[in-house]
Design an enzyme around this catalytic site. Structure first.
Site, PDB file in Angstrom:
ATOM      1  N   GLY A  49      -1.664   5.091  -3.732  1.00  0.00           N
ATOM      2  CA  GLY A  49      -2.488   3.904  -3.941  1.00  0.00           C
ATOM      3  C   GLY A  49      -2.581   3.479  -5.384  1.00  0.00           C
TER       4      GLY A  49
ATOM      5  N   THR B  34       2.031   0.605  -5.178  1.00  0.00           N
ATOM      6  CA  THR B  34       1.295  -0.514  -4.576  1.00  0.00           C
ATOM      7  C   THR B  34       1.405  -1.760  -5.458  1.00  0.00           C
ATOM      8  OG1 THR B  34      -0.276   0.976  -3.498  1.00  0.00           O
ATOM      9  CG2 THR B  34      -0.997  -1.306  -3.836  1.00  0.00           C
TER      10      THR B  34
ATOM     11  N   ALA C  19       0.851  -1.195   0.000  1.00  0.00           N
ATOM     12  CA  ALA C  19       0.000   0.000   0.000  1.00  0.00           C
ATOM     13  C   ALA C  19       0.884   1.242   0.000  1.00  0.00           C
ATOM     14  CB  ALA C  19      -0.910   0.010   1.225  1.00  0.00           C
ATOM     15  N   CYS C  20       0.702   2.098  -0.993  1.00  0.00           N
ATOM     16  CA  CYS C  20       1.484   3.337  -1.042  1.00  0.00           C
ATOM     17  C   CYS C  20       0.576   4.533  -0.774  1.00  0.00           C
ATOM     18  CB  CYS C  20       2.209   3.483  -2.381  1.00  0.00           C
ATOM     19  SG  CYS C  20       1.131   3.801  -3.799  1.00  0.00           S
ATOM     20  N   THR C  21       1.181   5.704  -0.638  1.00  0.00           N
ATOM     21  CA  THR C  21       0.406   6.903  -0.265  1.00  0.00           C
ATOM     22  C   THR C  21      -0.642   7.261  -1.307  1.00  0.00           C
ATOM     23  OG1 THR C  21       2.213   8.228  -1.145  1.00  0.00           O
ATOM     24  CG2 THR C  21       2.134   7.960   1.226  1.00  0.00           C
TER      25      THR C  21
END
Length: 105
Positions: free
Chosen positions: A12, A16, A8-10
């Protein structure tokens, strides 16, 4: 070895899915069973089952944000890293997971 995890990245979007792909490829190349759930802008995909989590030797959380459902992994050996590590050094991350599991057997 059985590995599960969440990417999960900032934002998204890109990191990700890149992290998921890189981790799954590196895990399979090393001969492990691996399943990575993604939590992106379109929600949760490839959701881990309770059985997959229970059978896992280790959990890899490649996340730049708080992931939902993190309590599912309580009591499991866990490695938490930013998505950038999973994207740039997936093989080293899998090696680290092997070390953690082997050290604690």
């Amino acid at each position: 070895m059985k590995i599960v995890g969440v990417a999960a990245c900032t934002v998204g979007i890109a990191h990700t899915y890149i992290a998921q792909e890189k981790l799954e490829n590196a895990g399979k190349k090393a001969g492990h069973q691996i399943h990575i759930e993604t939590q992106g802008t379109i929600g949760t995909e490839n959701e881990l089952t309770a059985e997959q989590i229970a059978e896992a030797d280790i959990v890899i959380l490649a996340a730049d944000v708080k992931i939902s459902g993190q309590e599912r992994f309580e009591g499991k050996r866990t490695i938490q890293v930013p998505t950038e590590i999973a994207v740039k050094s997936p093989n080293k991350l899998i090696e680290k997971a092997e070390e953690v599991v082997n050290k604690n057997q």
